[in-house]
Design a protein around this motif. Sequence first.
Motif, PDB file in Angstrom:
ATOM      1  N   LEU A 220       0.832  -1.203   0.000  1.00 52.83           N
ATOM      2  CA  LEU A 220       0.000   0.000   0.000  1.00 52.83           C
ATOM      3  C   LEU A 220       0.865   1.251   0.000  1.00 52.83           C
ATOM      4  N   ARG A 221       1.929   1.248   0.812  1.00 50.55           N
ATOM      5  CA  ARG A 221       2.814   2.420   0.855  1.00 50.55           C
ATOM      6  C   ARG A 221       3.545   2.590  -0.472  1.00 50.55           C
ATOM      7  N   LEU A 222       3.988   1.471  -1.041  1.00 49.57           N
ATOM      8  CA  LEU A 222       4.690   1.554  -2.328  1.00 49.57           C
ATOM      9  C   LEU A 222       3.760   2.080  -3.418  1.00 49.57           C
ATOM     10  N   HIS A 223       2.516   1.591  -3.427  1.00 48.87           N
ATOM     11  CA  HIS A 223       1.564   2.049  -4.443  1.00 48.87           C
ATOM     12  C   HIS A 223       1.284   3.542  -4.282  1.00 48.87           C
ATOM     13  N   GLU A 224       1.201   3.986  -3.053  1.00 49.44           N
ATOM     14  CA  GLU A 224       0.950   5.405  -2.794  1.00 49.44           C
ATOM     15  C   GLU A 224       2.138   6.257  -3.248  1.00 49.44           C
ATOM     16  N   ASN A 229       2.608   3.884 -10.871  1.00 52.12           N
ATOM     17  CA  ASN A 229       3.480   3.917 -12.043  1.00 52.12           C
ATOM     18  C   ASN A 229       4.337   2.651 -12.059  1.00 52.12           C
ATOM     19  N   PRO A 230       4.193   1.796 -13.086  1.00 54.60           N
ATOM     20  CA  PRO A 230       4.922   0.523 -13.068  1.00 54.60           C
ATOM     21  C   PRO A 230       6.437   0.680 -13.105  1.00 54.60           C
ATOM     22  N   PHE A 231       6.935   1.682 -13.836  1.00 54.92           N
ATOM     23  CA  PHE A 231       8.389   1.874 -13.885  1.00 54.92           C
ATOM     24  C   PHE A 231       8.926   2.228 -12.505  1.00 54.92           C
ATOM     25  N   PHE A 232       8.262   3.163 -11.828  1.00 58.09           N
ATOM     26  CA  PHE A 232       8.719   3.553 -10.499  1.00 58.09           C
ATOM     27  C   PHE A 232       8.597   2.371  -9.539  1.00 58.09           C
ATOM     28  N   GLY A 237      11.085  -1.672  -6.291  1.00 53.21           N
ATOM     29  CA  GLY A 237      11.148  -3.103  -6.001  1.00 53.21           C
ATOM     30  C   GLY A 237      12.555  -3.641  -6.100  1.00 53.21           C
ATOM     31  N   ARG A 238      13.307  -3.189  -7.104  1.00 53.26           N
ATOM     32  CA  ARG A 238      14.702  -3.647  -7.237  1.00 53.26           C
ATOM     33  C   ARG A 238      15.537  -3.205  -6.035  1.00 53.26           C
ATOM     34  N   LEU A 239      15.248  -2.005  -5.527  1.00 53.87           N
ATOM     35  CA  LEU A 239      15.998  -1.531  -4.365  1.00 53.87           C
ATOM     36  C   LEU A 239      15.602  -2.287  -3.103  1.00 53.87           C
ATOM     37  N   LEU A 240      14.381  -2.808  -3.092  1.00 50.35           N
ATOM     38  CA  LEU A 240      13.911  -3.542  -1.907  1.00 50.35           C
ATOM     39  C   LEU A 240      14.387  -4.981  -1.878  1.00 50.35           C
ATOM     40  N   GLU A 241      14.849  -5.488  -3.014  1.00 48.99           N
ATOM     41  CA  GLU A 241      15.276  -6.884  -3.057  1.00 48.99           C
ATOM     42  C   GLU A 241      16.380  -7.128  -2.028  1.00 48.99           C
ATOM     43  N   GLY A 242      16.199  -8.128  -1.217  1.00 45.13           N
ATOM     44  CA  GLY A 242      17.219  -8.484  -0.230  1.00 45.13           C
ATOM     45  C   GLY A 242      17.099  -7.740   1.072  1.00 45.13           C
ATOM     46  N   ARG A 243      16.163  -6.772   1.185  1.00 44.66           N
ATOM     47  CA  ARG A 243      15.993  -6.076   2.462  1.00 44.66           C
ATOM     48  C   ARG A 243      14.513  -5.844   2.754  1.00 44.66           C
ATOM     49  N   ILE A 244      13.765  -6.906   2.649  1.00 40.57           N
ATOM     50  CA  ILE A 244      12.332  -6.845   2.899  1.00 40.57           C
ATOM     51  C   ILE A 244      12.027  -6.394   4.326  1.00 40.57           C
ATOM     52  N   GLU A 245      12.980  -6.670   5.228  1.00 44.09           N
ATOM     53  CA  GLU A 245      12.710  -6.319   6.617  1.00 44.09           C
ATOM     54  C   GLU A 245      12.558  -4.813   6.823  1.00 44.09           C
ATOM     55  N   ALA A 246      13.019  -4.035   5.861  1.00 44.82           N
ATOM     56  CA  ALA A 246      12.961  -2.580   6.020  1.00 44.82           C
ATOM     57  C   ALA A 246      11.754  -1.955   5.343  1.00 44.82           C
TER      58      ALA A 246
END
Length: 508
Positions: A220-224, A229-232, A237-246
């Motif tokens: 929900l926060r990411l969509h907001e 925007n799919p590109f954004f 998402g690529r930056l979140l890979e490997g650090r889901i805990e954050a």
Amino acid sequence: MRTQALTGRQPELAAVEMFLDERGPGALLLEGETGIGKTSVWDVGVEAARERGMVVLAARPAGAEVRLSFAGLADLLGHLPASAYASLPPPQRRAIDAALLRADAPGGLTDSRAVGQAVVGVLRTVASDGPIVVAIDDLQWLDPPSGRALTFALRRLVDDRISLLATARMDVRDAPPFGLDRVLRDGCLRRVRIGPLSQGAVHELLRARLRLNLSRPALLRLHERTGGNPFFALEIGRLLEGRIEATHDLPLPNSLRELVHERLAPLPPATRRVLLAAAALSKPRLSLLGRTAPADLRPAVESGIVKLEGDALVFSHPLLAFVLYEETPSVERRRVHARLARVIRDPEERARHLALATLRADERVATELERAAQRASARGAPEAAAELVRLARRLTPGSNVERLLAEAEYTFESGDTSRARTLMEEAVDLLGAGPRRAHALARLAWLRGGWGDDPHGALALLDGAVEQAAGDLAVQAEVFECLTWQSHLVGRHDAAARHARLGAAAAA
């Protein structure tokens, strides 16, 4: 067509499918903001057109190409066989050959009308064998000479099996590029707004492309943050890979510039240097980037920042090239432009690289820019000519009123009458009394009266211009012609007739 090819885009793909099944004439414009997915829908549409056996003439203009005359037309028509041009009358054949850089322009000038007629003839010839789709991604970046030739053809190809499938980066309130809504007959232009993805579609996109499964609050926060925007969303998402805990607080950049910077940051210095050179080019090609470019670019290819298509290098999004270029120190950018100027053969692009590599006034570079501007104008590209001569003025030692006048003329020819008027006013202030000032006064009067709404002000400007033109009959004729029209506009018909007689005498 595979309507499941894109997540959350079934309605848009259905519209493309219906459009292609009609097989022209007509146009479908996919519009929306940067990164919203216009190109992805366009790509599927192009593939679907080919699967239907339609001839696809495609172009992907970029922002750096908008001042390169007929670059888009070369992409669209440059790969057609010689038979497509065989039936053209000689004047049209010579004009299209000059526009596509296959030959020099006859007499140094390219006839824009002849180019447009040639485009009509070529498209009709190709369409005689089957329906055509002219596919243009990012129509707003199509260079103006190509745009004029294309719209000239579209006005006349009203009964042919020719369709235009294009994307445009635009707001919902914006008019279509190149006045497509006025060029095409009523009902022939359809506009499909590519809007944001739903939360569910973003979730599916991240799972399918990145195997990333976010919690509902994080989604929900990411969509907001991304506005759907799919590109954004993919970049985050690529930056979140490997650090889901954050992901509970989304510790991400707040602007796209910062996002792109983080995407580029892991690249090795050698890769960034090659990418910088690519970002500085209007059409990046490996052959221009050095022998080690393929190896140096491997990290960028593997991370999806660029892809290689034969000799061509394509950024996955234009903003990647833009941010990379803008974040590079100016001294390094100048070094890159200087190197590119040594390997680029096109006179216009070479001159532009020379200008961007030069910090201080340099008459040699200014002269080359001036010649490139003249060449661009002769080829029917006043927008490029105005930009080149503006760069020439920046590098001219001292002032050069002739280049100022040239920029004003090219700017007027490009359709920007407001800026042309400002430039011509500056030139008038710099010129001393004499024929050159009289000429500038006449041009400024046309801009105020003939192309503006102040014929009285135009007449006031011309007070004394006839005397200043003494000794130059051509300028006198020009001044009298302007006086004739401005007098007519304000209702001074006797004065208009008198000026017309005097102008005819000077011209004779």
